[in-house]
Scaffold this active site. Sequence first.
Site, mmCIF file in Angstrom:
data_model
loop_
_atom_site.group_PDB
_atom_site.id
_atom_site.type_symbol
_atom_site.label_atom_id
_atom_site.label_comp_id
_atom_site.label_asym_id
_atom_site.label_seq_id
_atom_site.Cartn_x
_atom_site.Cartn_y
_atom_site.Cartn_z
ATOM 1 N N LEU A 15 -7.237 -15.434 -7.614
ATOM 2 C CA LEU A 15 -7.563 -14.259 -8.436
ATOM 3 C C LEU A 15 -7.739 -14.770 -9.857
ATOM 4 O O LEU A 15 -6.746 -15.118 -10.522
ATOM 5 C CB LEU A 15 -6.434 -13.222 -8.415
ATOM 6 C CG LEU A 15 -6.003 -12.601 -7.088
ATOM 7 C CD1 LEU A 15 -4.773 -11.721 -7.293
ATOM 8 C CD2 LEU A 15 -7.118 -11.793 -6.460
ATOM 9 N N GLN A 68 -10.693 -24.389 -5.856
ATOM 10 C CA GLN A 68 -11.898 -23.636 -5.506
ATOM 11 C C GLN A 68 -12.975 -23.840 -6.560
ATOM 12 O O GLN A 68 -12.738 -23.613 -7.747
ATOM 13 C CB GLN A 68 -11.613 -22.138 -5.394
ATOM 14 C CG GLN A 68 -12.878 -21.410 -4.930
ATOM 15 C CD GLN A 68 -12.772 -19.903 -4.952
ATOM 16 O OE1 GLN A 68 -12.647 -19.298 -6.015
ATOM 17 N NE2 GLN A 68 -12.791 -19.298 -3.788
ATOM 18 N N CYS A 99 -17.807 -14.443 -4.895
ATOM 19 C CA CYS A 99 -17.675 -13.798 -6.206
ATOM 20 C C CYS A 99 -18.883 -12.893 -6.486
ATOM 21 O O CYS A 99 -20.031 -13.338 -6.413
ATOM 22 C CB CYS A 99 -17.529 -14.861 -7.299
ATOM 23 S SG CYS A 99 -17.316 -14.098 -8.922
ATOM 24 N N ASN A 198 -8.653 -11.845 5.050
ATOM 25 C CA ASN A 198 -8.324 -11.416 3.682
ATOM 26 C C ASN A 198 -8.910 -10.033 3.398
ATOM 27 O O ASN A 198 -9.990 -9.696 3.861
ATOM 28 C CB ASN A 198 -8.882 -12.457 2.687
ATOM 29 C CG ASN A 198 -8.872 -11.988 1.247
ATOM 30 O OD1 ASN A 198 -9.920 -11.822 0.621
ATOM 31 N ND2 ASN A 198 -7.692 -11.735 0.706
ATOM 32 N N GLY A 199 -8.150 -9.282 2.630
ATOM 33 C CA GLY A 199 -8.612 -7.981 2.152
ATOM 34 C C GLY A 199 -7.616 -6.874 2.426
ATOM 35 O O GLY A 199 -7.335 -6.554 3.579
ATOM 36 N N GLY A 222 -4.041 -11.307 -1.979
ATOM 37 C CA GLY A 222 -4.404 -11.367 -3.390
ATOM 38 C C GLY A 222 -3.636 -10.326 -4.186
ATOM 39 O O GLY A 222 -2.494 -10.559 -4.618
ATOM 40 N N ARG A 223 -4.245 -9.155 -4.348
ATOM 41 C CA ARG A 223 -3.633 -8.137 -5.205
ATOM 42 C C ARG A 223 -2.254 -7.713 -4.732
ATOM 43 O O ARG A 223 -1.414 -7.305 -5.548
ATOM 44 C CB ARG A 223 -4.592 -6.940 -5.320
ATOM 45 C CG ARG A 223 -5.823 -7.265 -6.142
ATOM 46 C CD ARG A 223 -6.921 -6.255 -5.947
ATOM 47 N NE ARG A 223 -7.442 -6.286 -4.576
ATOM 48 C CZ ARG A 223 -8.414 -5.508 -4.129
ATOM 49 N NH1 ARG A 223 -8.961 -4.624 -4.927
ATOM 50 N NH2 ARG A 223 -8.830 -5.605 -2.882
HETATM 51 C C1 LIG Z 1 -9.030 -9.872 -10.505
HETATM 52 C C2 LIG Z 1 -9.605 -10.582 -9.322
HETATM 53 C C3 LIG Z 1 -10.006 -11.906 -9.445
HETATM 54 C C4 LIG Z 1 -10.539 -12.594 -8.344
HETATM 55 N N1 LIG Z 1 -10.885 -13.907 -8.484
HETATM 56 C C5 LIG Z 1 -11.342 -14.602 -7.394
HETATM 57 C C6 LIG Z 1 -11.637 -15.995 -7.484
HETATM 58 O O1 LIG Z 1 -11.499 -16.625 -8.534
HETATM 59 N N2 LIG Z 1 -12.089 -16.619 -6.357
HETATM 60 C C7 LIG Z 1 -12.247 -15.952 -5.165
HETATM 61 O O2 LIG Z 1 -12.652 -16.537 -4.162
HETATM 62 N N3 LIG Z 1 -11.957 -14.639 -5.066
HETATM 63 C C8 LIG Z 1 -11.505 -13.962 -6.129
HETATM 64 N N4 LIG Z 1 -11.156 -12.647 -5.993
HETATM 65 C C9 LIG Z 1 -11.173 -12.039 -4.644
HETATM 66 C C10 LIG Z 1 -9.819 -12.208 -3.973
HETATM 67 O O3 LIG Z 1 -9.525 -13.573 -3.732
HETATM 68 C C11 LIG Z 1 -9.748 -11.440 -2.641
HETATM 69 O O4 LIG Z 1 -10.749 -11.922 -1.786
HETATM 70 C C12 LIG Z 1 -9.918 -9.936 -2.815
HETATM 71 O O5 LIG Z 1 -9.204 -9.449 -3.942
HETATM 72 C C13 LIG Z 1 -9.447 -9.191 -1.560
HETATM 73 O O6 LIG Z 1 -8.113 -9.517 -1.258
HETATM 74 P P1 LIG Z 1 -6.846 -8.604 -1.700
HETATM 75 O O7 LIG Z 1 -7.150 -7.197 -1.238
HETATM 76 O O8 LIG Z 1 -5.668 -9.212 -0.998
HETATM 77 O O9 LIG Z 1 -6.767 -8.663 -3.186
HETATM 78 C C14 LIG Z 1 -10.678 -11.935 -7.088
HETATM 79 C C15 LIG Z 1 -10.270 -10.597 -6.979
HETATM 80 C C16 LIG Z 1 -9.752 -9.918 -8.062
HETATM 81 C C17 LIG Z 1 -9.304 -8.485 -7.893
#
Ligand SMILES: Cc1cc2nc3c(=O)[nH]c(=O)nc-3n(C[C@H](O)[C@H](O)[C@H](O)COP(=O)(O)O)c2cc1C
Length: 316
Positions: A15, A68, A99, A198-199, A222-223
Amino acid sequence: MTLKFDKPIFALAPLAGLTDLPFRGVVKRFGADLTVSEMISSNALVQNNPKTTKMLEKNPKETPYSIQIAGSDPNIIKRAVEIINERDGIDIIDLNCGCPAPKVVNNLQGSALLTDLKKMATAIKTIKKYSNKKYTSVKIRLGFEKKNHIEIAKVCEESGADFIAVHGRTKVGRYKAPVDYDAIAEIKQNVKIPVIANGDITTPEKAKWVLDYTRANGVMIGRGAVGKPWIFKLMKDYILDGKEDNMPSDRLIGEVVLEHFNQMVEYYGEYGAVLFRKHLHTYSKGKKGASEFRQFVNNTKETDILREAIKNFFFR
Ligand SMILES: Cc1cc2nc3c(=O)[nH]c(=O)nc-3n(C[C@H](O)[C@H](O)[C@H](O)COP(=O)(O)O)c2cc1C
C-alpha cells in the site's frame, strides 16, 4: 529463503504511503508470512532518486521480502533489476500490474499492462532473466475494463512467474467494486503456480471463507491491516490453530502504537511523527475521545509531545 505453500500464506499487500519499512516491521511481529515493499518506479530507481532507493530497505525481520516494481520498458526494467540484484536479503521481485493511478497508467505501467499482454509478458520475462533473486511474482487485477483474468494469469505463468497475487477487481473497479472471488477461483483452477487471493479480506472468518472458496494458496491483506497489524495473528490463530477471539489487550495495542511511532521517527527523522498521523487516526478509531485526540495530533509536530499524547491516550 524458500517460500513454502504447503499451508496458506498470509501476506501483507503493498500500500503506497502506508506499508513502509516501519509498518512492515510491526506487521512482522504478528506473523505476516510475506511482506512487499511499496510500489517502486523502475524509472525513478534507475535515475538514482534517493527517496526511491531508500524504499528498497527492509527490516531484518522481513524474510521473505519482496520488492515490487512498476515499469514496462524492458531496458529500464533490466537496469532496475540489476540495481536490486546488488542488494542482499531480497527474495522476490514482483511486477505491479494493478495500479490504476493515471500517472502510472498513462506511462503504460501498472494496470495498463493488462491491456497489452505481450508487453506484460516481456516485462515478466525480463525480470526472470536478469534477477538473481529466488522468485519472480506478479500482482494482477482481473482485467482493465473487462475481465480476462484467466488469459492474464496464464500469460504470467507462461512468462515465468513463480506465483501471482490477484486483486479480484478490474482496473475500472478501482478499490470499491465488489471483489469477484469466483474469478480468483477460476484462475486457481487454470494455473499450476500458487495463487494468493486479495481484496476486502478483513477478518479471520472472511480469510477462511476466501481460502476455502477460491482454493487459493494464501491471502493478501491490505487495508484490513492498517490500524490493525495484529490481524495476521488473529487470522493465523483462527485458520491454522482453530483459536478464536484472540484480540490483543489494550496494553499490547498501546505498545504496538508506540513501537510503530518510534520506528517512524527512527526511519524518517522528526518528520516521521507527522507522517504517523494517518496511522494514529486508524489506531484510535472507535476509542473514547478519538476525535479530540485526532484534532490534537493534527495540530502537533513535536515528537516528544506526540509521544506523550500517545502514551496518555492508549495507556489510560
Ligand atoms: C492507499 C493504497 C495504496 C496502494 N498501493 C499499492 C501498491 O503500491 N502496489 C500494489 O500492487 N497495490 C497497491 N494497492 C492495492 C492493494 O495492494 C490491494 O490490492 C487492494 O487495496 C485490495 O486489497 P485490500 O482490500 O486488502 O486493501 C494500494 C491500495 C491502496 C488503498
